[in-house]
Design an enzyme around this catalytic site. Structure first.
Site, mmCIF file in Angstrom:
data_model
loop_
_atom_site.group_PDB
_atom_site.id
_atom_site.type_symbol
_atom_site.label_atom_id
_atom_site.label_comp_id
_atom_site.label_asym_id
_atom_site.label_seq_id
_atom_site.Cartn_x
_atom_site.Cartn_y
_atom_site.Cartn_z
ATOM 1 N N HIS A 159 67.084 26.817 -11.318
ATOM 2 C CA HIS A 159 65.970 26.607 -10.259
ATOM 3 C C HIS A 159 65.017 27.903 -9.993
ATOM 4 O O HIS A 159 65.645 28.581 -8.920
ATOM 5 C CB HIS A 159 65.806 25.782 -8.971
ATOM 6 C CG HIS A 159 64.999 25.229 -8.409
ATOM 7 N ND1 HIS A 159 64.371 25.785 -7.236
ATOM 8 C CD2 HIS A 159 64.035 24.290 -8.732
ATOM 9 C CE1 HIS A 159 63.180 25.325 -6.853
ATOM 10 N NE2 HIS A 159 62.935 24.147 -7.647
ATOM 11 N N ILE B 141 65.090 29.998 -4.987
ATOM 12 C CA ILE B 141 64.349 29.137 -3.870
ATOM 13 C C ILE B 141 65.077 27.737 -3.880
ATOM 14 O O ILE B 141 65.236 27.083 -5.025
ATOM 15 C CB ILE B 141 63.050 28.910 -3.815
ATOM 16 C CG1 ILE B 141 62.520 28.235 -5.264
ATOM 17 C CG2 ILE B 141 62.196 30.434 -3.845
ATOM 18 C CD1 ILE B 141 61.068 27.869 -5.097
ATOM 19 N N GLY C 297 63.021 21.532 -3.046
ATOM 20 C CA GLY C 297 62.674 20.594 -1.892
ATOM 21 C C GLY C 297 63.454 19.391 -1.875
ATOM 22 O O GLY C 297 63.670 18.912 -0.753
ATOM 23 N N VAL C 298 63.998 19.073 -3.033
ATOM 24 C CA VAL C 298 64.619 17.618 -3.120
ATOM 25 C C VAL C 298 65.896 17.936 -2.508
ATOM 26 O O VAL C 298 66.462 16.907 -1.925
ATOM 27 C CB VAL C 298 64.774 16.857 -4.389
ATOM 28 C CG1 VAL C 298 63.449 16.653 -4.985
ATOM 29 C CG2 VAL C 298 65.452 18.083 -5.343
ATOM 30 N N GLU D 38 67.630 16.099 0.840
ATOM 31 C CA GLU D 38 68.936 15.568 0.764
ATOM 32 C C GLU D 38 69.634 15.923 2.029
ATOM 33 O O GLU D 38 70.466 15.021 2.540
ATOM 34 C CB GLU D 38 69.484 15.863 -0.619
ATOM 35 C CG GLU D 38 70.908 15.506 -0.706
ATOM 36 C CD GLU D 38 71.164 13.890 -0.636
ATOM 37 O OE1 GLU D 38 72.179 13.210 -0.429
ATOM 38 O OE2 GLU D 38 70.296 12.960 -1.284
#
Length: 174
Positions: free
Chosen positions: A63, A69, A72-73, A77
């Site tokens: 990523h 970074i 977002g997921v 979570e």
């Protein structure tokens, strides 16, 4: 004439849970166990948690590999796992009270962890990078049958990283 007043409601006790405690509360394991500690947990009501972000997290390899970074997921979570700790804490504390009074305890509390049903109004306002420590907040809201509304936040220091609402199931179906 004396008027009897009601006794004030006792505030619910706050609890803290280590990473080992959390492993007994959640079915998640590495690399998907996203919270390191939970504290100020009022079972069934609210709680705070910590996710220490390390460059060794497996998602950093793919990523934005040249600009690490946290996805977002994965932040969502982590917040959802804190929510599960808050509602499973009711079962854990009830089982501990039952055991203390000599009653048989309940089953495996991790079996009551449900699923993430929806994410709404989630806003991301700060990048989360290796070395950051996410402070997570969850406040359980209204029950809707087997669902529960929840407000969640994630911060790094005094900076808000993400905030929104989740709906989670409070049980699993096969």
């Amino acid at each position: 004439m004396t008027i009897a007043s009601e006794a004030p409601a006792r505030p619910k006790q706050k609890h803290s849970y280590s990473s080992d405690d959390i492993k007994h509360m959640l079915p998640h394991r590495w690399p998907m166990l996203m919270i390191d500690r939970a504290y100020d947990v009022v079972p069934g009501v609210s709680g705070r948690g910590v996710k220490s972000v390390s460059v060794n997290e497996p998602f950093f390899a793919g990523h934005y590999p040249d600009h690490s970074i946290m996805p977002g997921v994965m932040i969502v979570e982590a917040m959802a796992q804190l929510v599960a700790v808050v509602y499973v804490a009711e079962l854990v504390e009830a089982a501990a009270a039952a055991a203390a009074s000599g009653e048989p305890g309940g089953g495996d509390p991790s079996e009551s962890v449900g699923y993430l049903g929806s994410i709404s109004s989630m806003k991301f306002s700060r990048l989360v990078v290796p070395g950051d420590q996410l402070t997570l907040d969850a406040k359980l809201g209204q029950r809707l049958g087997g669902l529960r509304q929840v407000s969640v936040r994630a911060s790094v220091g005094s900076e808000l990283a993400a905030a929104g609402s989740l709906i989670v199931t409070t049980g699993r179906k096969a």
